[in-house]
Design a protein around this motif. Structure first.
Motif, short mmCIF file in Angstrom:
data_model
loop_
_atom_site.label_atom_id
_atom_site.label_comp_id
_atom_site.label_asym_id
_atom_site.label_seq_id
_atom_site.Cartn_x
_atom_site.Cartn_y
_atom_site.Cartn_z
N ILE A 91 33.02 41.88 -9.79
CA ILE A 91 33.71 41.94 -8.48
C ILE A 91 34.87 40.95 -8.41
O ILE A 91 34.81 39.86 -8.98
CB ILE A 91 32.69 41.71 -7.33
CG1 ILE A 91 33.35 41.95 -5.97
CG2 ILE A 91 32.05 40.33 -7.39
CD1 ILE A 91 32.37 42.10 -4.82
N PHE A 92 35.92 41.38 -7.71
CA PHE A 92 37.11 40.55 -7.49
C PHE A 92 37.46 40.55 -6.01
O PHE A 92 37.31 41.57 -5.34
CB PHE A 92 38.31 41.11 -8.27
CG PHE A 92 38.20 40.90 -9.76
CD1 PHE A 92 38.77 39.79 -10.36
CD2 PHE A 92 37.52 41.81 -10.55
CE1 PHE A 92 38.68 39.59 -11.72
CE2 PHE A 92 37.42 41.62 -11.93
CZ PHE A 92 38.00 40.50 -12.52
N PHE A 93 37.98 39.40 -5.55
CA PHE A 93 38.50 39.29 -4.18
C PHE A 93 39.93 38.78 -4.26
O PHE A 93 40.26 37.97 -5.15
CB PHE A 93 37.70 38.25 -3.37
CG PHE A 93 36.23 38.58 -3.26
CD1 PHE A 93 35.76 39.35 -2.21
CD2 PHE A 93 35.33 38.12 -4.22
CE1 PHE A 93 34.41 39.67 -2.12
CE2 PHE A 93 33.98 38.43 -4.13
CZ PHE A 93 33.52 39.20 -3.07
N VAL A 94 40.76 39.22 -3.34
CA VAL A 94 42.08 38.59 -3.20
C VAL A 94 42.02 37.79 -1.90
O VAL A 94 41.84 38.35 -0.81
CB VAL A 94 43.22 39.64 -3.17
CG1 VAL A 94 44.57 38.92 -2.99
CG2 VAL A 94 43.22 40.46 -4.46
N ILE A 95 42.09 36.46 -2.07
CA ILE A 95 42.02 35.56 -0.91
C ILE A 95 43.28 34.72 -0.92
O ILE A 95 43.55 34.02 -1.92
CB ILE A 95 40.78 34.63 -0.99
CG1 ILE A 95 39.49 35.46 -1.13
CG2 ILE A 95 40.70 33.71 0.22
CD1 ILE A 95 38.23 34.64 -1.40
N VAL B 108 47.45 44.20 -5.15
CA VAL B 108 47.07 43.48 -6.38
C VAL B 108 46.22 44.40 -7.27
O VAL B 108 46.51 44.57 -8.47
CB VAL B 108 46.30 42.17 -6.04
CG1 VAL B 108 45.77 41.50 -7.30
CG2 VAL B 108 47.21 41.22 -5.28
N ALA B 109 45.21 45.03 -6.67
CA ALA B 109 44.35 45.94 -7.45
C ALA B 109 45.19 47.06 -8.06
O ALA B 109 45.02 47.42 -9.23
CB ALA B 109 43.27 46.53 -6.55
N GLN B 110 46.10 47.59 -7.28
CA GLN B 110 46.93 48.71 -7.75
C GLN B 110 47.81 48.28 -8.93
O GLN B 110 47.90 48.97 -9.94
CB GLN B 110 47.77 49.22 -6.56
CG GLN B 110 48.49 50.52 -6.82
CD GLN B 110 47.58 51.64 -7.37
OE1 GLN B 110 46.40 51.74 -7.01
NE2 GLN B 110 48.11 52.46 -8.28
N LYS B 111 48.42 47.12 -8.79
CA LYS B 111 49.33 46.63 -9.84
C LYS B 111 48.55 46.38 -11.14
O LYS B 111 48.99 46.75 -12.23
CB LYS B 111 49.97 45.31 -9.33
CG LYS B 111 51.03 44.75 -10.21
CD LYS B 111 52.39 45.33 -9.82
CE LYS B 111 53.39 45.11 -10.93
NZ LYS B 111 54.27 46.21 -11.18
N ILE B 112 47.39 45.76 -10.99
CA ILE B 112 46.58 45.47 -12.19
C ILE B 112 46.11 46.77 -12.82
O ILE B 112 46.16 46.94 -14.04
CB ILE B 112 45.39 44.54 -11.84
CG1 ILE B 112 45.92 43.16 -11.44
CG2 ILE B 112 44.43 44.41 -13.02
CD1 ILE B 112 44.88 42.21 -10.89
N LYS B 113 45.69 47.71 -12.01
CA LYS B 113 45.21 49.00 -12.54
C LYS B 113 46.33 49.72 -13.29
O LYS B 113 46.11 50.25 -14.38
CB LYS B 113 44.69 49.87 -11.39
CG LYS B 113 44.06 51.15 -11.88
CD LYS B 113 43.40 51.93 -10.78
CE LYS B 113 42.87 53.24 -11.32
NZ LYS B 113 42.27 54.07 -10.31
#
Ligand code: COI
Length: 357
Positions: A240-244, A330-335
């Motif tokens: 799991i990842f969070f962007v905080i 962030v998730a989209q860019k990494i994916k």
């Protein structure tokens, strides 16, 4: 055969391929299997035989350890058709081989030589290359596993094992963002346990709590640590990842979570993109506080099967915390970067991709 020598791989091909019956535009995860499987036998302290054969049932004694005490570990990795159609690649297979052997050690099973692991996969990809999907978002899922097969019901490590690899074309694991329930009762692992091993039992133990979560309307579970029921562990079958506050935060590998290959790839890509990454303990209270302060902007899971899957709601102590996954930059860019490397559309700058044919 010398003691350390590996068995020669025999090959028996199917009489008729089932490829014509595969609908490559409709590939739910884990339901379609390729024509062949790889099977290797271990006994008398060494790997004795190895074979590529038609995919079929296996006959085992009902007394085998795997049925009673669960000596069973597995891996998951993928092969991709290169976007330009020039061949098939594997993504970081050596990491899966190493992790299989770490799991084997923890579950008191023999190691599978990396060469046998790789040769088995290469042989399967040679005979079943037509099963590797060309469609965007699809790939060939490869499932190696190791089971204790000695016909003996005393509680000790088996002295016979089968190492098997099956494969199958697959589309997305989740077709949409998932909602998750945070339990402060059921846990999936604890310090000193085997939460970091890819052992079958780790997954069996989650099925009942997941069923209860589904009855409450959630898709899956966000697991907390086994000791304090306070620190974030995994989500569903994923890391799991969070962007905080713009930082990517994920639990550290402390022996209770899987040392995910996709997890490591996400961290490496994020750092390369200039995103701050923190691997540390994260309490559920910190997540709730960050949510309430408007600082928690993304939650997502990572795994081989699921790649990167957004979480769009978590429920904790009878309260729901929704998030808008369409804003997960962030998730989209990494994916995009991860999939770009896997499909060979972007430069393989971390040397992750192995061409197989
Ligand atoms: C994977 O992501 O490959 C997994 O092993 C998760 C799962 C389907 C059990």
């Amino acid at each position: 055969m010398e003691l350390n020598e590996l068995p020669t791989i025999e090959v028996e091909l199917v009489k008729e391929s089932k490829i014509a019956s595969v609908d490559f535009n409709d590939l739910p995860f884990g339901k379609t299997f390729s024509d062949h499987m790889f099977i290797a036998e271990y006994y008398d302290g060494k790997w004795q035989s190895a074979k590529v054969q038609p995919y079929k049932e296996i006959a085992l004694s009902p007394a085998c350890n795997v049925f009673h005490y669960g000596q069973a570990i597995f891996e998951g990795l993928k092969a991709y058709y290169k976007a330009d159609g020039s061949g098939i690649v594997l993504f970081r297979p050596e990491k899966n081989a190493a992790r299989l052997n770490a799991s084997a050690k923890r579950m008191s099973m023999p190691e599978v030589p990396v060469e046998l692991f790789m040769d088995g996969i290469r042989h399967l990809l040679e005979v079943d290359n037509s099963f590797v999907p060309k469609q965007t978002g699809s790939s060939l899922y490869i499932r190696p596993f190791l089971i204790g097969t000695e016909p003996f019901i005393g509680v000790r490590s088996s002295d016979r094992y089968l190492f098997i690899i099956i494969t199958g074309p697959t589309g997305a694991y989740y077709d949409e963002a998932i909602s998750v329930l945070v339990y402060d009762s059921y846990v999936r692992s604890t310090k000193g346990g085997y939460g970091n091993a890819k052992a079958a039992g780790n997954y069996a133990g989650t099925l009942y709590p997941v069923k209860l979560a589904k009855e409450k309307g959630y898709k899956d579970v966000l697991w907390l640590d086994g000791e304090h029921k306070k620190y974030i562990n995994e989500v569903g079958t994923m890391n799991i990842f969070f962007v905080i506050d713009g930082k990517l935060v994920t639990p550290e590998t402390d022996g209770t979570i899987l040392d995910g290959v996709t997890r490591d790839s996400v961290i490496t890509i994020a750092k390369d993109l200039g995103i701050d990454v923190e691997e540390r303990q994260i309490s559920i209270d910190e997540i709730v506080d960050a949510y309430n302060a408007g600082k928690l902007t993304e939650i997502f899971g990572s795994g081989t099967a699921a790649v990167i899957s957004p979480v769009n709601k978590f429920g904790y102590k009878e309260k729901d915390y929704p998030l808008d996954e369409t804003k997960y930059v962030v998730a989209q860019k990494i994916k995009e970067n991860l999939v770009g490397i896997q499909k060979c559309m972007l430069e393989d700058k971390f040397n992750w991709v192995t061409q197989v044919n």
